[in-house]
Design a protein around this motif. Structure first.
Motif, PDB file in Angstrom:
ATOM      1  N   TYR A 144      37.566  68.391  23.519  1.00  0.00           N
ATOM      2  CA  TYR A 144      38.957  68.863  23.531  1.00  0.00           C
ATOM      3  C   TYR A 144      39.210  69.808  22.353  1.00  0.00           C
ATOM      4  O   TYR A 144      39.908  70.829  22.489  1.00  0.00           O
ATOM      5  N   TYR A 145      38.655  69.452  21.212  1.00  0.00           N
ATOM      6  CA  TYR A 145      38.824  70.293  20.030  1.00  0.00           C
ATOM      7  C   TYR A 145      38.254  71.691  20.260  1.00  0.00           C
ATOM      8  O   TYR A 145      38.914  72.698  20.009  1.00  0.00           O
ATOM      9  N   GLN A 146      37.038  71.748  20.800  1.00  0.00           N
ATOM     10  CA  GLN A 146      36.395  73.041  21.013  1.00  0.00           C
ATOM     11  C   GLN A 146      37.099  73.847  22.114  1.00  0.00           C
ATOM     12  O   GLN A 146      37.259  75.055  21.985  1.00  0.00           O
ATOM     13  N   ARG A 147      37.512  73.170  23.164  1.00  0.00           N
ATOM     14  CA  ARG A 147      38.239  73.896  24.211  1.00  0.00           C
ATOM     15  C   ARG A 147      39.580  74.382  23.676  1.00  0.00           C
ATOM     16  O   ARG A 147      40.026  75.500  23.978  1.00  0.00           O
ATOM     17  N   GLY A 148      40.224  73.558  22.872  1.00  0.00           N
ATOM     18  CA  GLY A 148      41.484  73.978  22.269  1.00  0.00           C
ATOM     19  C   GLY A 148      41.331  75.213  21.410  1.00  0.00           C
ATOM     20  O   GLY A 148      42.174  76.116  21.422  1.00  0.00           O
ATOM     21  N   ASN A 202      50.030  76.819  24.097  1.00  0.00           N
ATOM     22  CA  ASN A 202      50.416  75.543  24.687  1.00  0.00           C
ATOM     23  C   ASN A 202      49.190  74.731  25.096  1.00  0.00           C
ATOM     24  O   ASN A 202      49.111  73.525  24.823  1.00  0.00           O
ATOM     25  N   ALA A 203      48.228  75.387  25.739  1.00  0.00           N
ATOM     26  CA  ALA A 203      47.006  74.688  26.125  1.00  0.00           C
ATOM     27  C   ALA A 203      46.221  74.251  24.895  1.00  0.00           C
ATOM     28  O   ALA A 203      45.648  73.151  24.855  1.00  0.00           O
ATOM     29  N   ALA A 204      46.186  75.093  23.871  1.00  0.00           N
ATOM     30  CA  ALA A 204      45.480  74.755  22.637  1.00  0.00           C
ATOM     31  C   ALA A 204      46.112  73.542  21.970  1.00  0.00           C
ATOM     32  O   ALA A 204      45.407  72.629  21.527  1.00  0.00           O
ATOM     33  N   MET A 205      47.437  73.522  21.902  1.00  0.00           N
ATOM     34  CA  MET A 205      48.130  72.378  21.309  1.00  0.00           C
ATOM     35  C   MET A 205      47.842  71.098  22.082  1.00  0.00           C
ATOM     36  O   MET A 205      47.629  70.036  21.490  1.00  0.00           O
ATOM     37  N   SER A 206      47.853  71.202  23.399  1.00  0.00           N
ATOM     38  CA  SER A 206      47.590  70.034  24.226  1.00  0.00           C
ATOM     39  C   SER A 206      46.206  69.454  23.957  1.00  0.00           C
ATOM     40  O   SER A 206      46.035  68.239  23.809  1.00  0.00           O
ATOM     41  N   ASP A 207      45.205  70.339  23.859  1.00  0.00           N
ATOM     42  CA  ASP A 207      43.848  69.865  23.610  1.00  0.00           C
ATOM     43  C   ASP A 207      43.690  69.279  22.211  1.00  0.00           C
ATOM     44  O   ASP A 207      43.020  68.256  22.030  1.00  0.00           O
TER      45      ASP A 207
END
Length: 239
Positions: A41-45, A55-60
């Motif tokens: 999740y960290y890397q995808r974020g 928004n997607a980065a914050m979610s991840d």
């Protein structure tokens, strides 16, 4: 597990080449098979962050934090995302949390100081840089940046002393030069040209076996370098 680890390694390779959409696709395929790995999740974020999908980065990053709530680096990264999304209150809350989790890590204070400077909190930035230097007296970038803060506050003599100290520690990046005037003056590097803060840890590489992957990623010199380069080039230059 080996096959999905290959997925993660491939995703990382695509992101390193700047192919973030493909990296996100592969991270997502990995997460479909393992939803309990905070690193994924960290890397995808971070990849979402690169394409400015905040928004997607914050979610991840929030998911990564929920899986590993004691990891200071995750809060620092999410704090930067909040800052870029113009949510200053949540940004500072995350940088504060990172400091609380790692109170002996000078990089936590130096990075928070840089954000405070950007927010106009010069007194707070000064205090954090001073704490960073208390923990790491050989950190040229904190001396230089503290000098810039002191200069903004009107303390030019004190600022000059900090610039000179930075030059003593790192003459290559913060050395003195003669200008066209009769007096010698410090060449004050702009933030984007400043070297990286030293935090006393060895550089590590990504270990896709996951035996020690998370810790190696979040404590690596390359990760700290990426934070400074992004903040200096994107945030404080308004790009």
């Amino acid at each position: 597990m080996e096959d999905i680890n290959i997925l993660l390694a491939s995703a990382s390779n695509y992101c390193q080449k700047g192919e973030f959409q493909q990296g996100i696709h592969l991270y997502s395929k990995y997460i479909e098979q393992d939803q309990q790995n905070p690193l994924a999740y960290y890397q995808r974020g971070k990849a979402y962050f690169k394409i400015k999908d905040f928004n997607a980065a914050m979610s991840d990053l929030t998911k990564a934090i929920s899986l590993k709530p004691e990891e200071a680096h995750f809060y620092g990264e999410r704090g930067l995302i909040y800052y870029m999304a113009k949510n200053q209150e949540k940004a500072m809350a995350d940088f504060d949390k990172a400091v609380d989790l790692e109170p002996e890590n000078p990089f936590r204070y130096a990075s928070r100081a840089f954000i405070k400077d950007g927010l106009g909190d010069l007194e707070g930035a000064k205090t954090d840089y001073q704490k960073a230097l208390e923990l790491d007296p050989e950190d040229a970038i904190s001396y230089n940046n503290l000098g810039m803060v002191m200069e903004k506050m009107g303390y030019r003599n004190k600022a000059q002393k900090h610039f000179e100290k930075a030059g003593e520690i790192d003459p290559k990046n913060f050395g003195m030069r003669k200008n066209n005037n009769t007096e010698a003056d410090a060449e004050v590097p702009q933030p984007q040209n400043a070297p990286l803060p030293k935090i006393g840890r060895q550089e590590t590489k990504v270990d896709n076996s996951f035996g020690g992957t998370l810790k190696s990623i979040i404590t690596s010199k390359s990760e700290r370098e990426e934070f400074w380069k992004f903040v200096k080039s994107k945030v404080f230059n308004g790009k």
